[in-house]
Design a protein around this motif. Sequence first.
Motif, PDB file in Angstrom:
ATOM      1  N   UNK A 166     -32.800 -27.441   4.124  1.00 59.10           N
ATOM      2  CA  UNK A 166     -31.707 -28.184   4.761  1.00 59.10           C
ATOM      3  C   UNK A 166     -30.832 -27.258   5.593  1.00 59.10           C
ATOM      4  N   UNK A 167     -30.543 -26.083   5.067  1.00 58.05           N
ATOM      5  CA  UNK A 167     -29.678 -25.132   5.770  1.00 58.05           C
ATOM      6  C   UNK A 167     -30.319 -24.601   7.033  1.00 58.05           C
ATOM      7  N   UNK A 168     -31.634 -24.420   7.012  1.00 56.23           N
ATOM      8  CA  UNK A 168     -32.344 -23.822   8.138  1.00 56.23           C
ATOM      9  C   UNK A 168     -32.808 -24.833   9.181  1.00 56.23           C
ATOM     10  N   UNK A 169     -32.880 -26.125   8.815  1.00 50.08           N
ATOM     11  CA  UNK A 169     -33.552 -27.093   9.683  1.00 50.08           C
ATOM     12  C   UNK A 169     -32.667 -28.194  10.243  1.00 50.08           C
ATOM     13  N   UNK A 170     -31.379 -28.191   9.900  1.00 52.80           N
ATOM     14  CA  UNK A 170     -30.521 -29.283  10.358  1.00 52.80           C
ATOM     15  C   UNK A 170     -29.377 -28.760  11.224  1.00 52.80           C
ATOM     16  N   UNK A 171     -29.462 -28.907  12.562  1.00 52.16           N
ATOM     17  CA  UNK A 171     -28.330 -28.511  13.405  1.00 52.16           C
ATOM     18  C   UNK A 171     -27.116 -29.409  13.194  1.00 52.16           C
ATOM     19  N   UNK A 172     -27.385 -30.638  12.712  1.00 56.81           N
ATOM     20  CA  UNK A 172     -26.299 -31.558  12.347  1.00 56.81           C
ATOM     21  C   UNK A 172     -26.541 -32.009  10.916  1.00 56.81           C
ATOM     22  N   UNK A 173     -25.576 -31.786  10.035  1.00 55.65           N
ATOM     23  CA  UNK A 173     -25.708 -32.165   8.637  1.00 55.65           C
ATOM     24  C   UNK A 173     -24.886 -33.415   8.351  1.00 55.65           C
ATOM     25  N   UNK A 174     -25.560 -34.458   7.896  1.00 56.47           N
ATOM     26  CA  UNK A 174     -24.879 -35.659   7.438  1.00 56.47           C
ATOM     27  C   UNK A 174     -24.743 -35.527   5.922  1.00 56.47           C
ATOM     28  N   UNK A 175     -23.527 -35.259   5.479  1.00 65.55           N
ATOM     29  CA  UNK A 175     -23.327 -34.928   4.079  1.00 65.55           C
ATOM     30  C   UNK A 175     -22.624 -36.064   3.333  1.00 65.55           C
ATOM     31  N   UNK A 230     -27.788 -16.769   8.294  1.00 67.76           N
ATOM     32  CA  UNK A 230     -28.624 -16.689   9.496  1.00 67.76           C
ATOM     33  C   UNK A 230     -27.826 -17.006  10.755  1.00 67.76           C
ATOM     34  N   UNK A 231     -26.532 -16.856  10.645  1.00 62.87           N
ATOM     35  CA  UNK A 231     -25.623 -17.077  11.780  1.00 62.87           C
ATOM     36  C   UNK A 231     -25.744 -18.487  12.336  1.00 62.87           C
ATOM     37  N   UNK A 232     -25.945 -19.443  11.435  1.00 61.65           N
ATOM     38  CA  UNK A 232     -26.031 -20.846  11.829  1.00 61.65           C
ATOM     39  C   UNK A 232     -24.721 -21.539  11.460  1.00 61.65           C
ATOM     40  N   UNK A 233     -24.233 -22.352  12.385  1.00 56.97           N
ATOM     41  CA  UNK A 233     -23.020 -23.121  12.119  1.00 56.97           C
ATOM     42  C   UNK A 233     -23.296 -24.587  12.435  1.00 56.97           C
ATOM     43  N   UNK A 234     -23.932 -25.303  11.519  1.00 53.58           N
ATOM     44  CA  UNK A 234     -24.295 -26.696  11.794  1.00 53.58           C
ATOM     45  C   UNK A 234     -23.065 -27.593  11.899  1.00 53.58           C
ATOM     46  N   UNK A 235     -23.178 -28.625  12.713  1.00 55.26           N
ATOM     47  CA  UNK A 235     -22.120 -29.628  12.777  1.00 55.26           C
ATOM     48  C   UNK A 235     -22.208 -30.493  11.525  1.00 55.26           C
ATOM     49  N   UNK A 236     -21.091 -30.699  10.895  1.00 54.83           N
ATOM     50  CA  UNK A 236     -21.067 -31.425   9.626  1.00 54.83           C
ATOM     51  C   UNK A 236     -20.396 -32.778   9.813  1.00 54.83           C
ATOM     52  N   UNK A 237     -21.098 -33.828   9.407  1.00 53.80           N
ATOM     53  CA  UNK A 237     -20.550 -35.187   9.443  1.00 53.80           C
ATOM     54  C   UNK A 237     -20.569 -35.713   8.017  1.00 53.80           C
ATOM     55  N   UNK A 238     -19.384 -35.982   7.468  1.00 51.06           N
ATOM     56  CA  UNK A 238     -19.303 -36.472   6.097  1.00 51.06           C
ATOM     57  C   UNK A 238     -19.266 -38.000   6.095  1.00 51.06           C
ATOM     58  N   UNK A 239     -20.152 -38.588   5.306  1.00 55.49           N
ATOM     59  CA  UNK A 239     -20.209 -40.050   5.219  1.00 55.49           C
ATOM     60  C   UNK A 239     -19.923 -40.483   3.790  1.00 55.49           C
ATOM     61  N   UNK A 240     -19.193 -41.595   3.614  1.00 59.94           N
ATOM     62  CA  UNK A 240     -18.759 -41.985   2.266  1.00 59.94           C
ATOM     63  C   UNK A 240     -19.831 -42.663   1.426  1.00 59.94           C
ATOM     64  N   UNK A 241     -20.742 -43.401   2.036  1.00 59.00           N
ATOM     65  CA  UNK A 241     -21.653 -44.231   1.238  1.00 59.00           C
ATOM     66  C   UNK A 241     -23.106 -43.887   1.573  1.00 59.00           C
ATOM     67  N   UNK A 242     -23.626 -42.886   0.882  1.00 64.17           N
ATOM     68  CA  UNK A 242     -25.059 -42.587   0.903  1.00 64.17           C
ATOM     69  C   UNK A 242     -25.433 -42.237  -0.526  1.00 64.17           C
ATOM     70  N   UNK A 243     -26.230 -43.073  -1.158  1.00 65.05           N
ATOM     71  CA  UNK A 243     -26.572 -42.860  -2.561  1.00 65.05           C
ATOM     72  C   UNK A 243     -27.552 -41.702  -2.696  1.00 65.05           C
TER      73      UNK A 243
END
Length: 327
Positions: A166-175, A230-243
């Motif tokens: 997940x850390x290496x493969x997601x330029x945008x993280x939906x958390x 690895x000098x990666x700074x993914x964009x993080x999008x936090x969502x409230x409802x993902x089971x």
Amino acid sequence: MPKPGKRVLLTGATGFVGSHLHPVLVRAGYEVCGATRNPAKARRRKPQFEFCQLEMSDPKSIAAALAGRDAAIYLVHGMAESESEQDYEAAEQRMAANFLAAAEQAGVTRIVYLGGVRPAGRPSKHLRSRLATGETLRSGSVSTIELQAGMIIGRGSQSWRIVRDLSMRLPVMVLPRWLRHRSQPIAIEDVSAALRLAVDLDLSGSAVYPLPGPETLSAREILERVARLRNICPRVVEVPVVTPRLSSYWIALVTRADRHLAAELVEGLTSDLVAKDEGFWALAPEHELVPFDVAAERALAAENRELSIVARASERIIQVLARPSRH
């Protein structure tokens, strides 16, 4: 210090923890037999070690493997042993009960069991089964030490593999919001050291000890820390409802994890997995824990050597896209 000539049965010897622990025990001076379903295959891979046959569904096989042993390290997992996803809890308890009975009959004086952390909230099916296995092993006359660890950082760890991918493969993280829950990840080197020390721990009865890592981190912090290495700074999008169950689908899509296994592991992250104190490490004050970043860096380097050229190239492109702007 190990007692000279102490004979140890290492179950799960070809698995993630067992394969790391085997050489540690041998270097410490124990006479170690690595128990596995296919000892011939194990010997071809590692001819320098001793292996013996063990079929956990067969009480006679368990008795034969334990004969003449002074101690046993229990690294068996029912999810891997059971053919049905629905009955692995029952399978784990049967195996643990059969193993305990055989250990008592063989005169084994110590069982060391690596289990999971008791969560602050309701345990997942996976963790519930691991905790019940510990209770079964500690219910007999053999002195049993249960060490409860969370995510183990190292090449071959399923939970680490999910985090790494997940850390290496997601330029945008939906958390999902549940990734705020905290845990105490620990290096495989520290787990191996604790298991070795527990074999000869001066204790007449049985006991349970948490095995926390050096830092308490949320799942989001773990992902961000690994990416940063690895000098990666993914964009993080936090969502409230993902089971957790829905999350397991995209985890299986992005990572190398099996979907069923991902669902079990993710479900265990829905509450804090934090020890109340330093646990087992209070008994080993001389041991210095591996820092999180050091453990993660070692595991990243080891995992990278196993990836295909295509996978490495794909990750490289994603990492370039996710690097922070210098402007």
